[in-house]
Design an enzyme around this catalytic site. Structure first.
Site, PDB file in Angstrom:
ATOM      1  CE  LYS A  17       0.919   1.135   4.589  1.00 48.12           C
ATOM      2  NZ  LYS A  17       1.729   2.496   5.039  1.00 48.12           N
ATOM      3  CB  ALA A 109      12.223  -1.518   7.857  1.00 54.26           C
ATOM      4  CB  ALA A 110       9.322  -0.224   2.944  1.00 54.62           C
ATOM      5  N   GLY A 111       7.287   1.132   5.097  1.00 50.59           N
ATOM      6  CA  GLY A 111       6.085   1.986   5.084  1.00 50.59           C
ATOM      7  C   GLY A 111       5.209   1.481   4.099  1.00 50.59           C
ATOM      8  CG  LEU A 112       6.207   0.284   0.362  1.00 52.09           C
ATOM      9  CD1 LEU A 112       7.229  -0.440  -0.424  1.00 52.09           C
ATOM     10  CD2 LEU A 112       5.364   1.269  -0.175  1.00 52.09           C
ATOM     11  N   GLY A 113       3.513  -1.696   4.250  1.00 54.35           N
ATOM     12  CA  GLY A 113       2.579  -2.512   4.748  1.00 54.35           C
ATOM     13  C   GLY A 113       2.351  -3.839   4.332  1.00 54.35           C
ATOM     14  N   GLY A 114       3.793  -4.318   3.959  1.00 52.31           N
ATOM     15  CA  GLY A 114       4.019  -5.785   3.582  1.00 52.31           C
ATOM     16  C   GLY A 114       3.549  -6.890   4.495  1.00 52.31           C
ATOM     17  CB  SER A 116      -0.332  -4.847   7.815  1.00 54.17           C
ATOM     18  OG  SER A 116       0.499  -4.153   8.579  1.00 54.17           O
ATOM     19  CG  ASP A 149      -0.932   0.059   8.473  1.00 57.69           C
ATOM     20  OD1 ASP A 149      -1.735   0.859   8.677  1.00 57.69           O
ATOM     21  OD2 ASP A 149       0.094   0.422   8.199  1.00 57.69           O
TER      22      ASP A 149
HETATM   23  O1  C5P Z   1      -0.104  -1.627  15.056  1.00 61.69           O
HETATM   24  P1  C5P Z   1       1.406  -1.869  14.563  1.00 61.69           P
HETATM   25  O2  C5P Z   1       1.861  -3.171  15.112  1.00 61.69           O
HETATM   26  O3  C5P Z   1       1.633  -2.058  13.042  1.00 61.69           O
HETATM   27  O4  C5P Z   1       2.062  -0.603  15.239  1.00 61.69           O
HETATM   28  C1  C5P Z   1       3.657  -0.707  15.306  1.00 61.69           C
HETATM   29  C2  C5P Z   1       3.928   0.288  16.370  1.00 61.69           C
HETATM   30  O5  C5P Z   1       3.685   1.642  15.530  1.00 61.69           O
HETATM   31  C3  C5P Z   1       3.194   0.310  17.669  1.00 61.69           C
HETATM   32  O6  C5P Z   1       3.608  -0.319  18.760  1.00 61.69           O
HETATM   33  C4  C5P Z   1       3.136   1.686  18.052  1.00 61.69           C
HETATM   34  O7  C5P Z   1       4.451   2.057  18.629  1.00 61.69           O
HETATM   35  C5  C5P Z   1       3.376   2.469  16.735  1.00 61.69           C
HETATM   36  N1  C5P Z   1       2.014   3.216  16.240  1.00 61.69           N
HETATM   37  C6  C5P Z   1       1.514   4.267  16.821  1.00 61.69           C
HETATM   38  N2  C5P Z   1       0.267   4.883  16.345  1.00 61.69           N
HETATM   39  C7  C5P Z   1      -0.527   4.075  15.247  1.00 61.69           C
HETATM   40  C8  C5P Z   1       0.298   3.081  14.763  1.00 61.69           C
HETATM   41  C9  C5P Z   1       1.381   2.513  15.106  1.00 61.69           C
HETATM   42  O8  C5P Z   1       2.075   4.859  17.591  1.00 61.69           O
HETATM   43  N3  C5P Z   1      -1.685   4.563  14.831  1.00 61.69           N
END
Ligand code: C5P
Length: 305
Positions: A17, A109-114, A116, A149
């Site tokens: 994404k 670790a790219a912000g591309l949601g792979g 998720s 995500d």
């Molecule tokens: O939900 P996810 O496991 O992808 O999030 C990873 C980390 O990113 C969370 O542990 C939190 O520290 C941070 N995060 C956040 N606010 C969000 C999504 C993620 O602070 N809305």
């Protein structure tokens, strides 16, 4: 998310994404951040193969682990795929197991949601293979526990997401965006970027949503927004470097995706994307890919829900 069935096996294309808009509204008591984000799925995809097995074991085979990735993917119980399946089985008393093979193409670790996307894909796959009557809402509840995500990928291919990302409202996307993706050699952890971000004054996503829903690319380019980009630039020098390279790339507009470090550049058409990619590659910014936003008509074809 395209699901194909072949005998007792499923093959799922699990898409990445991009965030066209991401505004951090504030820090919450649970440590997460409230967001408003507009997300589109794109055709850069991992492939998952799944087969239900007798017994409760969940096994994950990683194809080409480490190849083209910055670091090897987590294995076994540490992998989000195993966590998602385990949670789904436990929450409904399923007593079958699953064998999953993942062929990875989406950088981590790219912000591309792979990751998720992979988690959402196996939840959809398990709903079919374990032959359980879960509704999309029930799967979304499990998905939200797995990661912020993950619910988006059950709904996609375009949506506005609120809360910590798990409250998903699907959107009509009338634009097919031609993209060049740039993945620099260094990634960033989502948790680290959020830990350093400073929520500012809220920015409205209304004009961007209107641009997407009416198919107005010119207006969309003016409304791109990611309030995590500045934070990421302070943590990883590649972010600033890519901002500079992309400014001179001849693309129509660009932005970092999610918490970074990958960037997407919007181009006029495929030929334009080739020119932009060629110019970028000569400056060695890392890995450069093409992608397009995914069409709603093909989304969740063959889905059990
Ligand atoms: O939900 P996810 O496991 O992808 O999030 C990873 C980390 O990113 C969370 O542990 C939190 O520290 C941070 N995060 C956040 N606010 C969000 C999504 C993620 O602070 N809305």
């Amino acid at each position: 998310m395209i699901i194909r069935s072949d005998g007792d096996r499923l093959t799922i294309q699990s898409p990445a994404k991009i965030n066209l808009f991401l505004d951090v509204l504030g820090r919450r008591e649970d440590g997460f951040h409230d967001l408003e984000t507009v997300i589109c799925a794109i055709d850069l995809e991992d492939t998952l193969e799944m087969r239900a097995v007798a017994g409760k074991e969940i096994t994950l085979h990683l194809h080409g682990n480490g190849i083209g990735q910055r670091e090897p993917l987590p294995e076994g119980e540490d992998n989000i795929i195993v966590k998602a399946l385990r949670l789904l089985a436990q929450s409904s008393g399923v007593d079958q197991g699953m064998e999953v093979t993942l062929t990875k193409r989406i950088p981590s670790a790219a912000g591309l949601g792979g990751a998720s996307s992979n988690a959402a894909a196996v939840l959809l796959g398990a709903a079919r293979l374990w032959q359980h009557d879960w509704s999309l809402e029930q799967l979304a509840g499990v998905a939200a526990e797995v990661g912020s995500d993950v619910p988006f990928f059950l709904h996609g291919p375009a949506a506005i997401c609120r809360g910590r990302g798990e409250i998903v409202q699907p959107l009509q996307n009338r634009l097919r965006l031609h993209l060049v993706l740039v993945h620099p050699p260094a990634g960033l952890s989502t948790a680290r970027v959020f830990a350093h971000c400073q929520p500012g004054r809220p920015v409205s996503s209304a004009a961007l949503i209107e641009a997407l829903e009416t198919g107005n690319r010119r207006a969309l380019l003016d409304e791109l927004h990611n309030s995590l980009q500045r934070t990421a630039a302070g943590l990883e020098p590649w972010v600033g470097r890519l901002e500079e390279l992309l400014s001179g790339s001849g693309c129509l507009g660009f932005q970092m995706s999610g918490s970074g470090t990958s960037f997407f550049a919007i181009c006029a058409h495929r030929q334009h994307a080739r020119q932009v990619a060629a110019r970028l590659r000569s400056q060695q910014p890392g890995q450069v890919d093409y992608a397009s936003t995914l069409d709603g008509k093909k989304w969740l074809s063959g889905s059990p829900c």
